[in-house]
Design a protein around this motif. Structure first.
Motif, mmCIF file in Angstrom:
data_model
loop_
_atom_site.group_PDB
_atom_site.id
_atom_site.type_symbol
_atom_site.label_atom_id
_atom_site.label_comp_id
_atom_site.label_asym_id
_atom_site.label_seq_id
_atom_site.Cartn_x
_atom_site.Cartn_y
_atom_site.Cartn_z
ATOM 1 N N VAL A 125 0.762 -1.147 -0.020
ATOM 2 C CA VAL A 125 -0.085 0.081 0.005
ATOM 3 C C VAL A 125 0.778 1.158 -0.005
ATOM 4 O O VAL A 125 1.756 1.183 0.481
ATOM 5 C CB VAL A 125 -0.991 0.082 1.150
ATOM 6 C CG1 VAL A 125 -1.689 1.386 1.341
ATOM 7 C CG2 VAL A 125 -2.056 -1.324 1.085
ATOM 8 N N PHE A 126 0.550 2.475 -0.831
ATOM 9 C CA PHE A 126 1.253 3.495 -1.104
ATOM 10 C C PHE A 126 0.398 4.478 -0.809
ATOM 11 O O PHE A 126 -0.777 4.612 -1.350
ATOM 12 C CB PHE A 126 1.922 3.602 -2.302
ATOM 13 C CG PHE A 126 2.790 4.633 -2.595
ATOM 14 C CD1 PHE A 126 4.364 4.521 -2.360
ATOM 15 C CD2 PHE A 126 2.363 5.943 -2.669
ATOM 16 C CE1 PHE A 126 5.309 5.501 -2.700
ATOM 17 C CE2 PHE A 126 3.391 6.869 -2.844
ATOM 18 C CZ PHE A 126 4.774 6.876 -2.704
ATOM 19 N N LEU A 127 0.676 5.512 0.242
ATOM 20 C CA LEU A 127 -0.110 6.760 0.499
ATOM 21 C C LEU A 127 0.593 8.002 0.253
ATOM 22 O O LEU A 127 1.916 7.848 0.648
ATOM 23 C CB LEU A 127 -0.603 6.701 1.933
ATOM 24 C CG LEU A 127 -1.353 5.555 2.142
ATOM 25 C CD1 LEU A 127 -1.499 5.375 3.872
ATOM 26 C CD2 LEU A 127 -2.658 5.184 1.764
ATOM 27 N N HIS A 128 -0.006 8.927 -0.381
ATOM 28 C CA HIS A 128 0.512 10.304 -0.293
ATOM 29 C C HIS A 128 0.914 10.749 1.128
ATOM 30 O O HIS A 128 0.151 10.475 1.904
ATOM 31 C CB HIS A 128 -0.630 10.988 -1.002
ATOM 32 C CG HIS A 128 -0.003 12.633 -1.269
ATOM 33 N ND1 HIS A 128 0.074 13.658 -0.438
ATOM 34 C CD2 HIS A 128 0.323 13.075 -2.365
ATOM 35 C CE1 HIS A 128 0.507 14.598 -0.991
ATOM 36 N NE2 HIS A 128 0.398 14.293 -2.275
ATOM 37 N N PRO A 129 2.158 11.504 1.054
ATOM 38 C CA PRO A 129 2.556 11.818 2.516
ATOM 39 C C PRO A 129 1.616 12.497 3.423
ATOM 40 O O PRO A 129 1.360 12.155 4.600
ATOM 41 C CB PRO A 129 3.604 12.665 2.056
ATOM 42 C CG PRO A 129 4.436 12.440 0.930
ATOM 43 C CD PRO A 129 3.016 11.743 0.078
ATOM 44 N N SER A 130 0.621 13.297 2.784
ATOM 45 C CA SER A 130 -0.212 14.248 3.556
ATOM 46 C C SER A 130 -1.412 13.148 4.094
ATOM 47 O O SER A 130 -1.788 13.356 5.016
ATOM 48 C CB SER A 130 -0.707 15.432 2.734
ATOM 49 O OG SER A 130 -1.522 14.649 1.779
ATOM 50 N N VAL A 131 -1.603 12.189 3.221
ATOM 51 C CA VAL A 131 -2.677 11.134 3.814
ATOM 52 C C VAL A 131 -2.244 10.556 4.893
ATOM 53 O O VAL A 131 -2.584 9.954 5.864
ATOM 54 C CB VAL A 131 -3.244 10.276 2.547
ATOM 55 C CG1 VAL A 131 -3.893 9.217 2.850
ATOM 56 C CG2 VAL A 131 -3.839 11.623 1.556
#
Length: 215
Positions: A125-131
């Motif tokens: 799973v990869f999440l945007h830093p702000s998310v």
């Protein structure tokens, strides 16, 4: 892979960038969630399902949250990565609950999009830093009571108190019925309630629907 976005220029830009990479081939595009499901169904009959779908959230006919849930439910081997302009935690939760393997904002660098797609194909799973920061903050300092609700969830709570069904909530807020159902579930979970009647009582007692008594 498949690219799903209601803006043709966005699809073409992403396609042009990815197709210069050796490990990506864009097999299909779709302008909304329903079209994506139709094309995936057709591709499935020929044994040509993509490994990953890159999808926007706000689209006509069927939004990305509903489409994500259908894709991961109908085609478990297909991974979904969200690429959207909206980073509200309620949308993040809904997408991840629907089976998304990644959540990116459209201000992400192209390299981040590629990293998210590659991570999804590996089962990560990869999440945007702000998310990621938002999710971490929720774990570290969870809110309680009405303060735990997003503005959209407060709107949903008011509609529940007014006796609206999930479909009526969806119609009022211009979202899918599935997304409305997810919002209702999140409201009950955050308020530690077990029924819509209890939620309606909370809304009345907190003055969200002045002068109205729940049935």
């Amino acid at each position: 892979m498949m690219i799903v976005d209601d803006h043709a220029v966005v699809r073409r830009g992403i396609r042009a960038y990815l197709e210069v990479l050796d490990d990506f081939q864009v097999a299909a595009e779709a302008a909304d969630g329903q079209q994506a499901l139709d094309r995936l169904r057709e591709m499935s009959t020929h044994g040509q399902l993509p490994d990953v779908v890159l999808i926007d959230l706000l689209m006509p006919r069927m939004d990305g949250v509903a489409a994500t849930a259908h894709i991961t439910g109908d085609h478990p081997g297909v991974k979904v990565v969200v690429l959207t302009s909206f980073g509200e935690m309620e949308r993040v939760h809904a997408a991840l609950a629907g089976g998304a393997s990644g959540y990116l904002l459209k201000d992400a660098e192209p390299e981040e999009v590629v990293a998210a797609l590659r991570a999804a194909t590996r089962g990560d799973v990869f999440l945007h830093p702000s998310v990621a920061r938002g999710l971490t903050q929720e774990i570290v300092s969870p809110s309680t009571g009405l303060s735990a609700l997003t503005s959209r969830e407060r709107d949903v709570l008011i509609l529940v108190a007014q006796g609206c069904s999930n479909q009526e909530i969806a119609d009022e807020l211009v979202i899918s019925e599935r997304t409305a159902r997810t919002h209702v579930s999140n409201v009950l979970r955050k308020l530690q309630l077990t029924s819509r009647t209890q939620a309606a009582l909370v809304a009345v007692r907190q003055g969200l629907v002045p002068g109205q008594q729940p049935a």
